[in-house]
Design a protein around this motif. Structure first.
Motif, PDB file in Angstrom:
ATOM      1  N   ALA A 236       0.836  -1.210   0.000  1.00 25.15           N
ATOM      2  CA  ALA A 236       0.000   0.000   0.000  1.00 25.15           C
ATOM      3  C   ALA A 236       0.868   1.257   0.000  1.00 25.15           C
ATOM      4  CB  ALA A 236      -0.932  -0.012   1.206  1.00 25.15           C
ATOM      5  N   GLU A 237       1.935   1.256   0.787  1.00 26.89           N
ATOM      6  CA  GLU A 237       2.857   2.393   0.797  1.00 26.89           C
ATOM      7  C   GLU A 237       3.498   2.582  -0.577  1.00 26.89           C
ATOM      8  OE1 GLU A 237       5.780   2.095   3.838  1.00 26.89           O
ATOM      9  OE2 GLU A 237       4.334   2.226   5.481  1.00 26.89           O
ATOM     10  N   ARG A 238       3.825   1.457  -1.201  1.00 29.09           N
ATOM     11  CA  ARG A 238       4.442   1.526  -2.528  1.00 29.09           C
ATOM     12  C   ARG A 238       3.500   2.166  -3.543  1.00 29.09           C
ATOM     13  NH1 ARG A 238       5.852  -3.876  -5.920  1.00 29.09           N
ATOM     14  NH2 ARG A 238       6.355  -2.875  -7.908  1.00 29.09           N
ATOM     15  N   VAL A 239       2.216   1.812  -3.465  1.00 32.21           N
ATOM     16  CA  VAL A 239       1.243   2.377  -4.410  1.00 32.21           C
ATOM     17  C   VAL A 239       1.129   3.884  -4.236  1.00 32.21           C
ATOM     18  CG1 VAL A 239      -1.176   2.401  -5.110  1.00 32.21           C
ATOM     19  CG2 VAL A 239      -0.064   0.222  -4.623  1.00 32.21           C
ATOM     20  N   ILE A 240       0.972   4.360  -2.993  1.00 37.68           N
ATOM     21  CA  ILE A 240       0.789   5.800  -2.791  1.00 37.68           C
ATOM     22  C   ILE A 240       2.068   6.562  -3.111  1.00 37.68           C
ATOM     23  CG2 ILE A 240       1.364   6.028  -0.321  1.00 37.68           C
ATOM     24  CD1 ILE A 240      -1.211   7.757  -0.060  1.00 37.68           C
ATOM     25  N   ASP A 241       3.227   5.951  -2.860  1.00 40.41           N
ATOM     26  CA  ASP A 241       4.490   6.601  -3.195  1.00 40.41           C
ATOM     27  C   ASP A 241       4.682   6.691  -4.706  1.00 40.41           C
ATOM     28  OD1 ASP A 241       5.182   7.057  -0.575  1.00 40.41           O
ATOM     29  OD2 ASP A 241       6.458   5.281  -0.387  1.00 40.41           O
ATOM     30  N   GLN A 242       4.330   5.603  -5.431  1.00 43.36           N
ATOM     31  CA  GLN A 242       4.450   5.623  -6.886  1.00 43.36           C
ATOM     32  C   GLN A 242       3.518   6.678  -7.498  1.00 43.36           C
ATOM     33  OE1 GLN A 242       6.470   4.161  -8.965  1.00 43.36           O
ATOM     34  NE2 GLN A 242       7.419   2.493  -7.845  1.00 43.36           N
ATOM     35  N   LEU A 243       2.362   6.859  -6.899  1.00 42.38           N
ATOM     36  CA  LEU A 243       1.434   7.896  -7.351  1.00 42.38           C
ATOM     37  C   LEU A 243       1.952   9.296  -7.013  1.00 42.38           C
ATOM     38  CD1 LEU A 243      -1.979   6.316  -6.274  1.00 42.38           C
ATOM     39  CD2 LEU A 243      -1.319   6.823  -8.639  1.00 42.38           C
ATOM     40  N   GLY A 244       2.738   9.373  -5.939  1.00 42.34           N
ATOM     41  CA  GLY A 244       3.139  10.687  -5.439  1.00 42.34           C
ATOM     42  C   GLY A 244       1.964  11.431  -4.852  1.00 42.34           C
ATOM     43  N   MET A 245       1.028  10.693  -4.314  1.00 42.47           N
ATOM     44  CA  MET A 245      -0.255  11.268  -3.900  1.00 42.47           C
ATOM     45  C   MET A 245      -0.197  11.824  -2.484  1.00 42.47           C
ATOM     46  SD  MET A 245      -3.914   9.301  -3.616  1.00 42.47           S
ATOM     47  CE  MET A 245      -4.913   9.740  -2.195  1.00 42.47           C
ATOM     48  N   VAL A 246      -0.905  12.926  -2.274  1.00 38.29           N
ATOM     49  CA  VAL A 246      -1.157  13.470  -0.949  1.00 38.29           C
ATOM     50  C   VAL A 246      -2.630  13.237  -0.633  1.00 38.29           C
ATOM     51  CG1 VAL A 246      -1.292  15.578   0.435  1.00 38.29           C
ATOM     52  CG2 VAL A 246       0.670  15.194  -1.072  1.00 38.29           C
ATOM     53  N   GLY A 247      -2.890  12.663   0.536  1.00 41.92           N
ATOM     54  CA  GLY A 247      -4.260  12.350   0.939  1.00 41.92           C
ATOM     55  C   GLY A 247      -4.336  10.949   1.476  1.00 41.92           C
ATOM     56  N   ILE A 248      -5.539  10.421   1.476  1.00 37.25           N
ATOM     57  CA  ILE A 248      -5.759   9.067   1.991  1.00 37.25           C
ATOM     58  C   ILE A 248      -6.180   8.167   0.842  1.00 37.25           C
ATOM     59  CG2 ILE A 248      -8.214   9.303   2.618  1.00 37.25           C
ATOM     60  CD1 ILE A 248      -7.365   7.916   5.330  1.00 37.25           C
ATOM     61  N   LEU A 249      -5.681   6.933   0.855  1.00 38.09           N
ATOM     62  CA  LEU A 249      -5.892   6.014  -0.248  1.00 38.09           C
ATOM     63  C   LEU A 249      -6.276   4.654   0.299  1.00 38.09           C
ATOM     64  CD1 LEU A 249      -5.455   5.743  -3.432  1.00 38.09           C
ATOM     65  CD2 LEU A 249      -3.263   4.696  -2.832  1.00 38.09           C
ATOM     66  N   ALA A 250      -7.387   4.113  -0.213  1.00 39.94           N
ATOM     67  CA  ALA A 250      -7.780   2.741   0.118  1.00 39.94           C
ATOM     68  C   ALA A 250      -7.244   1.817  -0.968  1.00 39.94           C
ATOM     69  CB  ALA A 250      -9.300   2.633   0.205  1.00 39.94           C
ATOM     70  N   VAL A 251      -6.520   0.795  -0.562  1.00 35.09           N
ATOM     71  CA  VAL A 251      -5.940  -0.165  -1.493  1.00 35.09           C
ATOM     72  C   VAL A 251      -6.615  -1.514  -1.247  1.00 35.09           C
ATOM     73  CG1 VAL A 251      -3.820  -1.262  -2.314  1.00 35.09           C
ATOM     74  CG2 VAL A 251      -3.750   1.096  -1.430  1.00 35.09           C
ATOM     75  N   GLU A 252      -7.430  -1.933  -2.216  1.00 35.07           N
ATOM     76  CA  GLU A 252      -8.138  -3.208  -2.115  1.00 35.07           C
ATOM     77  C   GLU A 252      -7.284  -4.303  -2.741  1.00 35.07           C
ATOM     78  OE1 GLU A 252     -12.621  -2.852  -2.710  1.00 35.07           O
ATOM     79  OE2 GLU A 252     -11.885  -1.093  -3.790  1.00 35.07           O
ATOM     80  N   LEU A 253      -7.171  -5.429  -2.036  1.00 36.42           N
ATOM     81  CA  LEU A 253      -6.259  -6.495  -2.430  1.00 36.42           C
ATOM     82  C   LEU A 253      -6.962  -7.845  -2.499  1.00 36.42           C
ATOM     83  CD1 LEU A 253      -3.477  -5.563   0.160  1.00 36.42           C
ATOM     84  CD2 LEU A 253      -3.357  -5.084  -2.295  1.00 36.42           C
ATOM     85  N   PHE A 254      -6.494  -8.704  -3.393  1.00 42.10           N
ATOM     86  CA  PHE A 254      -6.828 -10.121  -3.373  1.00 42.10           C
ATOM     87  C   PHE A 254      -5.649 -10.871  -2.764  1.00 42.10           C
ATOM     88  CE2 PHE A 254      -9.320  -9.229  -7.461  1.00 42.10           C
ATOM     89  CZ  PHE A 254     -10.543  -9.213  -6.811  1.00 42.10           C
TER      90      PHE A 254
END
Length: 380
Positions: A236-254
């Protein structure tokens, strides 16, 4: 931004539904000034914010005019006019999540391509232009056909098991995603502020309605090995870092039966998989949301107690003014917390509220969740 002037910043939220409502409920303790734009004249946020504007979230002029009066602009729903947000950003307004990220997430086709380009594990997929394109890839079945845009809360998703189901495919641009025979559906909420501080919440386990693809139950913590917990939070940290996003992000996983974690979808806002955090964690996802977009220090995310969350949906067969049944039984139960969203009208499977239950005993927790599901009913 110093702590002394957080209260001097006007926070504008596009969307006035239950997510915005719960952000406001958390922000009241900080004396934050929150303004809401929503198309519904009776939106759940209407009577809780400093000012409420009724208007179309997809209309450039409406969104731009609303944002001009704010210092920081954020969202509680992705379906907004990103061109207006880009202009506001160019003029010096703080817009989080950033408009280009909202645009990427608005289109599941772009979202999936992002995972592929960044090497983020996800299910194999094919981009499709229309129903005929799905037919041409019948050898890819079983698969899930998803609309590229406008899908929401289970809408815009069809399971295509075999050629007999091909008529279910959408006559619009979408993607065909290989069906994953998963062991569990998991989710991680992650937040990041402008300073780059990043924090994840513990992994949760979701159980979905078999027909309407809405979360029925959520359990925290997920029953997974500590190594998988760590792996999911790092992903999840990797996804938000790759986006360079500021805010909150829900990462749904299988979680596959082979033990592999695959990113399914992401949502750049508070999410159904984090509702329990109001009572169960040291900081809630809603407080973390405004902390991240206002560039405040992020809160401590760890759990204070195991928890279950039950979505309260409108009963099938009932449409009209909402009536709640079963409140007394729930109020008499230990460790049960009721959240109704202030929606005056109910319709089948509309999200009308949620109930969180805290219990240190996992079997008791699950039993209480089933009791809640059977007891509280929203009728008309």
């Amino acid at each position: 931004m110093t702590q002394e002037n957080y209260q001097q910043k006007k926070l504008g939220i596009l969307g006035g539904g239950q997510l915005g409502r719960m952000v406001i409920q958390a922000a009241i303790n900080y004396n934050l000034e929150i303004h809401i734009l929503d198309p519904d004249s009776n939106a759940p946020c209407k009577h809780l914010c400093q000012s409420f504007s009724q208007g179309d979230l997809k209309d450039f002029d409406t969104v731009y005019a609303f944002g001009k009066a704010c210092d920081v602009i954020t969202i509680e729903i992705e379906h907004v006019n990103t061109e207006a947000l880009e202009k506001l950003q160019e003029e010096g307004k703080k817009v989080f999540p950033q408009p280009h990220i909202i645009r990427l997430i608005q289109d599941k086709r772009l979202q999936k391509q992002f995972y592929k380009d960044k090497g983020i594990p996800t299910a194999p997929f094919l981009l499709t232009a229309d129903k005929e394109a799905v037919r041409e890839h019948s050898s890819f079945l079983p698969a899930v056909h998803k609309l590229g845009r406008e899908g929401y809360d289970g809408r815009g998703v069809q399971l295509i098991k075999s050629e007999r189901d091909l008529d279910k495919a959408f006559e619009a641009p979408g993607l065909l995603e290989k069906f994953v025979d998963f062991e569990k559906e998991l989710a991680v909420i992650v937040a990041r502020n402008e300073k780059g501080e990043t924090k994840t919440f513990p992994v949760v386990e979701c159980a979905f309605h078999p027909v309407h693809n809405l979360v029925e139950f959520l359990f925290s913590p997920a029953e997974i090995a500590p190594s998988l917990e760590k792996e999911a939070r790092i992903l999840a940290e990797r996804v938000i870092d790759q986006l360079g996003m500021v805010g909150i992000l829900a990462v749904e996983l299988f979680l596959t039966k082979e033990g592999e974690l695959l990113v399914n979808e992401i949502a750049p806002r508070p999410h159904n998989s984090g509702h329990h955090t109001i009572e169960a964690n040291w900081v809630s996802q809603f407080e973390q949301h405004f902390r991240s977009v206002m560039n405040m220090p992020l809160g401590h995310t760890e759990a204070r107690s195991p928890a279950a969350m039950v979505n309260v949906l409108g009963e099938e067969g009932y449409t009209g003014e909402a009536l709640v049944e079963g409140m007394d039984e729930l109020l008499a139960s230990e460790g049960v917390f009721i959240h109704l969203y202030g929606k005056k009208l109910t319709k089948p499977f509309r999200k009308m509220g949620h109930v969180t239950v805290l219990d240190e005993n996992l079997s008791s927790l699950k039993a209480k969740a089933q009791f809640i599901k059977k007891t509280i009913k929203i009728k008309a």
